[in-house]
Design a protein around this motif. Sequence first.
Motif, short mmCIF file in Angstrom:
data_model
loop_
_atom_site.label_atom_id
_atom_site.label_comp_id
_atom_site.label_asym_id
_atom_site.label_seq_id
_atom_site.Cartn_x
_atom_site.Cartn_y
_atom_site.Cartn_z
N VAL A 124 30.97 35.41 89.53
CA VAL A 124 29.87 34.48 89.27
C VAL A 124 29.37 34.62 87.83
O VAL A 124 29.22 33.63 87.10
N VAL A 125 29.10 35.85 87.42
CA VAL A 125 28.58 36.09 86.07
C VAL A 125 29.58 35.65 85.01
O VAL A 125 29.22 35.01 84.02
N SER A 126 30.85 35.98 85.20
CA SER A 126 31.87 35.62 84.22
C SER A 126 31.98 34.11 84.07
O SER A 126 32.12 33.58 82.96
N ARG A 127 31.89 33.40 85.18
CA ARG A 127 31.94 31.93 85.11
C ARG A 127 30.72 31.37 84.39
O ARG A 127 30.83 30.47 83.55
N LEU A 128 29.54 31.88 84.72
CA LEU A 128 28.32 31.38 84.10
C LEU A 128 28.31 31.63 82.59
O LEU A 128 27.76 30.83 81.83
N LEU A 129 28.92 32.73 82.16
CA LEU A 129 28.95 33.07 80.74
C LEU A 129 30.17 32.50 80.03
O LEU A 129 30.34 32.68 78.83
N GLY A 130 31.04 31.82 80.78
CA GLY A 130 32.26 31.28 80.19
C GLY A 130 33.23 32.36 79.77
O GLY A 130 34.02 32.18 78.84
#
Length: 200
Positions: free
Chosen positions: A25-31
Amino acid sequence: MDSPWLIGFLILSSYLLGSIPFGVVVSRLLGAVDPRTAGSRNVGFTNVLRVSGKKAGILTLLGDIGKGWLAGWVGTMLLHQESAILWVALASVIGHLHSVFLGFKGGKGVATALGAALGVAPWIGLTLMGLWVGAVFLWKYSSGGALFAFAMFPVVALLFHRSWTFIGFACVVSLLIWVRHKDNLVRLWSGTESRIGQAS
């Protein structure tokens, strides 16, 4: 006497909460890079830190600790039976290990287990975190720190004079963490395990 319906609801909710893959989730939100496609392909803090950077790694760590803590804390707030509370806490760890959102795959459970311990027994949780951080600082192996801290979990529970039910919980959590780290154990033994800050 706690309601079986409430216990069941909390266990299921805890499992679903634990299943949230904060690393993804975090990796996706931060690109950032999907941790499942790079490094060790693990969704936990260490791999996210390695492949996506400090910000993603720290947010993943906080999310994984937080979900374990929330499950354990809510259990202690709503239930009275120690065994029921510990089942709720354990469900969050199992959710992280076998996430329904990742095809029942998941991370290695260290941060979530630390959070769960903090939720049900704050001083024991803090002690485990201290052992983990200290061992990682000393040896520079994230996996080595985790294995040491959780090997000590039942011992710490004994030193804090916890019940045999709690000590059993500590043993189960420790076993789950150690089994999940079997490949790391092999690499530690052979001297090929990556250190913190070292490329995988």
